[in-house]
Every structure is written in structure tokens, then in C-alpha cells.
Design an enzyme around this catalytic site. Structure first.
Site, PDB file in Angstrom:
ATOM      1  NE  ARG A  40       3.186  -3.831 -37.127  1.00  0.00           N
ATOM      2  CZ  ARG A  40       3.961  -4.908 -37.472  1.00  0.00           C
ATOM      3  NH1 ARG A  40       3.522  -5.525 -38.890  1.00  0.00           N
ATOM      4  NH2 ARG A  40       4.913  -5.264 -36.755  1.00  0.00           N
ATOM      5  CE  LYS A 177      11.915 -21.132 -34.923  1.00  0.00           C
ATOM      6  NZ  LYS A 177      12.496 -20.933 -36.146  1.00  0.00           N
ATOM      7  N   GLY A 331       4.052  -8.308 -31.921  1.00  0.00           N
ATOM      8  CA  GLY A 331       2.633  -8.853 -32.513  1.00  0.00           C
ATOM      9  C   GLY A 331       1.682  -9.323 -31.584  1.00  0.00           C
ATOM     10  N   GLY A 354      10.060  -8.158 -34.224  1.00  0.00           N
ATOM     11  CA  GLY A 354      11.365  -8.159 -34.434  1.00  0.00           C
ATOM     12  C   GLY A 354      12.392  -7.002 -34.411  1.00  0.00           C
TER      13      GLY A 354
HETATM   14  C1  3PG Z   1       6.747  -7.534 -38.631  1.00  0.00           C
HETATM   15  O1  3PG Z   1       5.418  -7.770 -38.727  1.00  0.00           O
HETATM   16  O2  3PG Z   1       7.496  -8.329 -37.822  1.00  0.00           O
HETATM   17  C2  3PG Z   1       7.249  -6.662 -39.602  1.00  0.00           C
HETATM   18  O3  3PG Z   1       6.193  -6.080 -40.506  1.00  0.00           O
HETATM   19  C3  3PG Z   1       8.309  -7.015 -40.583  1.00  0.00           C
HETATM   20  O4  3PG Z   1       7.675  -8.048 -41.303  1.00  0.00           O
HETATM   21  P1  3PG Z   1       8.710  -9.461 -41.810  1.00  0.00           P
HETATM   22  O5  3PG Z   1       9.284 -10.136 -40.397  1.00  0.00           O
HETATM   23  O6  3PG Z   1       8.057 -10.021 -42.474  1.00  0.00           O
HETATM   24  O7  3PG Z   1       9.921  -9.020 -42.340  1.00  0.00           O
HETATM   25 MG    MG Z   2       8.214 -10.555 -37.971  1.00  0.00          MG
END
Ligand code: 3PG
Ligand code: MG
Length: 379
Positions: A40, A177, A331, A354
């Protein structure tokens, strides 16, 4: 302006001598204070270089983890700052945005504080652009703003999957999930030709089909929704076999014992399905190899435990092997691909988990909408 009507770097007023606030997503995985994957950070370099080459001073800002709106040394950005200094000398990095309660609550006072002293704003935080947080949606209301190169590319690729995929388009979803992914499964079903489901969440679907799932992960309140999807004839393919851990075993600790066995999709009491089985791995791989577009999000099993990595590894190899246009989002699946040394054989590895799912689901993100409505570049 490119697709999605979002301004890009070229749309900014000249940045020579300007101070530019760069919202990046440097929410990198850390282990004992060390960065285990700097993807990232590296992904933001094209934008940083573009700005610096044109004479801008770049100040970056990110969240890291989920601190509760107050400083917490466990989530200090220090390791990120050190890595960034190596990769992009001269870029300052603000402390974790989420140390301030105004970040997640999108407090206008925090936005005002954040933008003070800046001439322009660039959002390159694709992974956080599904959050209506202050640093994502606030600055475009006040500063000339643009999407950075990473955000631009992510939107192009993931938006393209929704709009004009080459067919067959096969989507593979895993992870634990169903509740996180049901909506995206539904929207993928409307664009993909087939959705393959593995990972922990397959057991809620298997239960919906009436299979005994032993001690496997299950979201009981999602069983009806899964059954409704399957009864409606959705193009969903579920595992036909699994690798399971017997009673007394412990995930991540083979020394404890506990038998590991491959079996069909009816699990005895006490057995926990932790990976797709070899038959399923082969079927899923064939589908991926025959596809012309592949989107993969979420591991097929608990791949951190070598006893349950085969499904994820086999799938990752098929995705790497496939001549399809391949996109890996999230991720965990990106980490899997990196762990297996296959990253450079994937067409696009999304930096967003997400965010990539929400973009596929809705075709838009709060961060993009904010840029679209941003203050005009010419001031
Ligand atoms: C992630 O790692 O999915 C993004 O950086 C967003 O992080 P968050 O889900 O804590 O908002
Ligand atoms: Mg996340």
C-alpha cells in the site's frame, strides 16, 4: 475527466510551489511493530512522484488500524513514516488520522483543521474510499481536489469489471463472513456468469442446503438468506469436498493434535471445515482457467495454517495461470498471492478489500462522489 467523472491529477491547478494534502491508505499489516507488506505504500509512489516532479510539497495522511479516536501508541504511524522516508524522501506523514474522534465522525471542525495550510487535496486512498470519513469526503468541499493514480486505476479496473467484463466472468469469494458479502454476492450474480464460494462462509450456504456442518463456522441468522439465493437458482457453485479438523485440534497449532481429514460436505459432530477439499480445488481451478475475466476476494481456507493452505494455494496458482484478465481484491487474498510468490502474475491486485467489494456492489464510493462534487480546479 476519465470514466466515473472524477477529476484526476491533470485537472488540478498548477502544483508548483503548492502544499498538497495526500490522503493515502497506508493501513499496512504490522507484526510486532514491523511492516509485513508495504504494497500500500509502494502503490502511492506514482502519485507522489507526479506531484513532486511538478514542484509540489506533499504531506501525506493515513489511518492505521482502528484506534478509538484517541492517541494509542500501538497504532502510531512511526513504522510507516520510516518506510515512506526510504521510498519517497521529502514526504511528510501526519500522525494516524483516527487518533482524532473527528475523523470517523466526519466532523467539519476536524476537516477545517486538516486542510489548514494546504492548496490542494489528492485522494489516493482507494482502500478507505468507502468510508465517509473526514479526510475522505471533507477536503474536496474546500480545496481543488483530484484522484491520485492509484485511485484512478482501481476505479478503472473494478468499474470495468462491472460494466464490460469479457465472458465468461467467474467470481471467487471466500473469507469468513456471509453477512459482510451477501450484498456483493447478489450484485456479482448480476454481472458474473458464475460465483464460486469457498472459505468459512461456504458453511452457512451448505447448512442452508441441509448439510450437517459439524463445528464449522456458521452464521445462523444468514441461513435463510443463503437458502433464498440458492432456491432462486442463483449461479453459485459451492464446494463438493472440504478439509476438516477433528475434535481436540487447534487452528494454527498442529502440536496439539487433532486429526485432519478430507471429506464430503456432510461433517460429523465436532469436525470443523477449514479449507476446500482437493476435488473442489480442481473444479474451481478449471472454472478459473476457462474464464476470460476472474475476480477473487477472500481465502478458501485458513491458509496461515499449512494444513489448510492447499485450497487457497491451488486457487491462487490457477488465477496466476489463467489467461483471463485477473483481479484480486482484499488484504487476505492479496497477502496469499504474495505469500505464494504469484503477485506479478496477476493483472490487478487491488489495495482495497471492503472498498473493492463496495465499488463492485454499488458502482460508486463516497470518496469518488466527494471528488466529483469538489471545488473546481481553477481558483
Ligand atoms: C482496509 O484495510 O480495509 C482499509 O484500510 C480500511 O480500513 P477500515 O476497514 O478500518 O476502515
Ligand atoms: Mg477492512
Amino acid at each position: 475527466m476519465p470514466a466515473f467523472g472524477v477529476p484526476t491529477l491533470e485537472d488540478l491547478p498548477p502544483v508548483k510551489g503548492a502544499r498538497v494534502l495526500l490522503r493515502a491508505d497506508f493501513n499496512v499489516p504490522l507484526h510486532e511493530g514491523r511492516i509485513t507488506d508495504d504494497l500500500r505504500i509502494r502503490a502511492a509512489l506514482p502519485t507522489i512522484t507526479w506531484l513532486q516532479e511538478r514542484g509540489a510539497t506533499v504531506v501525506a495522511a493515513t489511518h492505521l488500524g482502528r484506534p478509538k479516536g484517541a492517541p494509542d501508541p500501538r497504532y502510531s504511524v512511526t513504522p510507516v513514516r520510516e518506510r515512506l522516508a526510504e521510498l519517497a524522501p521529502g514526504v511528510e506523514l501526519l500522525e494516524n488520522l483516527r487518533f482524532h474522534p473527528g475523523e470517523t465522525s466526519n466532523d467539519p471542525a476536524f476537516v477545517a483543521e486538516l486542510i489548514t495550510g494546504f492548496d490542494a487535496y489528492v485522494n489516493d486512498a482507494f482502500g478507505a474510499s468507502h468510508r465517509s470519513h473526514a479526510s475522505i469526503v471533507g477536503p474536496p468541499q474546500h480545496l481543488p481536489s483530484a484522484a491520485g493514480r492509484l485511485l484512478e486505476r482501481e476505479v478503472e479496473v473494478l468499474g470495468g469489471l462491472r460494466e464490460h467484463p469479457n465472458r465468461p466472468f467467474v467470481a471467487v469469494l471466500g473469507g469468513s463472513k456471509v453477512s459482510d458479502k451477501l450484498k456483493v454476492i447478489e450484485s456479482l450474480l448480476s454481472v458474473a456468469d458464475e460465483v464460486l464460494i469457498g472459505g468459512g462462509m461456504c458453511f452457512t450456504f451448505l447448512k442452508a442446503l441441509g448439510h450437517p456442518i459439524g463445528a464449522s463456522l456458521c452464521e445462523d441468522d444468514m441461513v435463510d438468506a443463503c437458502r433464498a439465493l440458492l432456491d432462486g437458482g442463483a449461479a453459485i457453485r459451492l464446494p463438493s469436498d472440504v478439509t476438516a479438523l477433528g475434535p481436540g485440534g487447534k487452528i494454527g497449532d498442529p502440536s496439539v493434535g487433532g486429526e485432519v481429514r478430507q471429506m464430503g460436505t456432510s461433517l460429523p459432530d465436532g469436525w470443523m471445515g477449514l479449507d476446500i477439499g482437493p476435488g473442489t480445488s480442481a473444479e474451481f481451478s478449471d472454472a478459473v482457467l476457462d474464464a476470460r475475466t476472474v475476480f477473487w476476494n477472500g481465502p478458501m481456507g485458513v491458509f496461515e495454517d499449512p494444513r489448510f493452505e492447499a485450497g487457497t494455494r491451488t486457487l491462487a496458482e490457477a488465477v496466476a495461470e489463467s489467461t483471463a484478465f485477473t483481479v484480486v481484491g482484499g488484504g487476505d487474498s492479496a497477502a496469499a498471492v504474495a505469500q505464494f510468490g504469484l503477485a506479478d502474475r496477476i493483472d490487478h491486485i487491488s489495495t482495497g478489500g471492503g472498498a473493492s467489494l463496495e465499488l463492485l456492489e454499488h458502482g460508486d464510493l463516497p470518496g469518488l462522489a466527494a471528488l466529483r462534487g469538489s471545488k473546481p480546479g481553477a481558483t
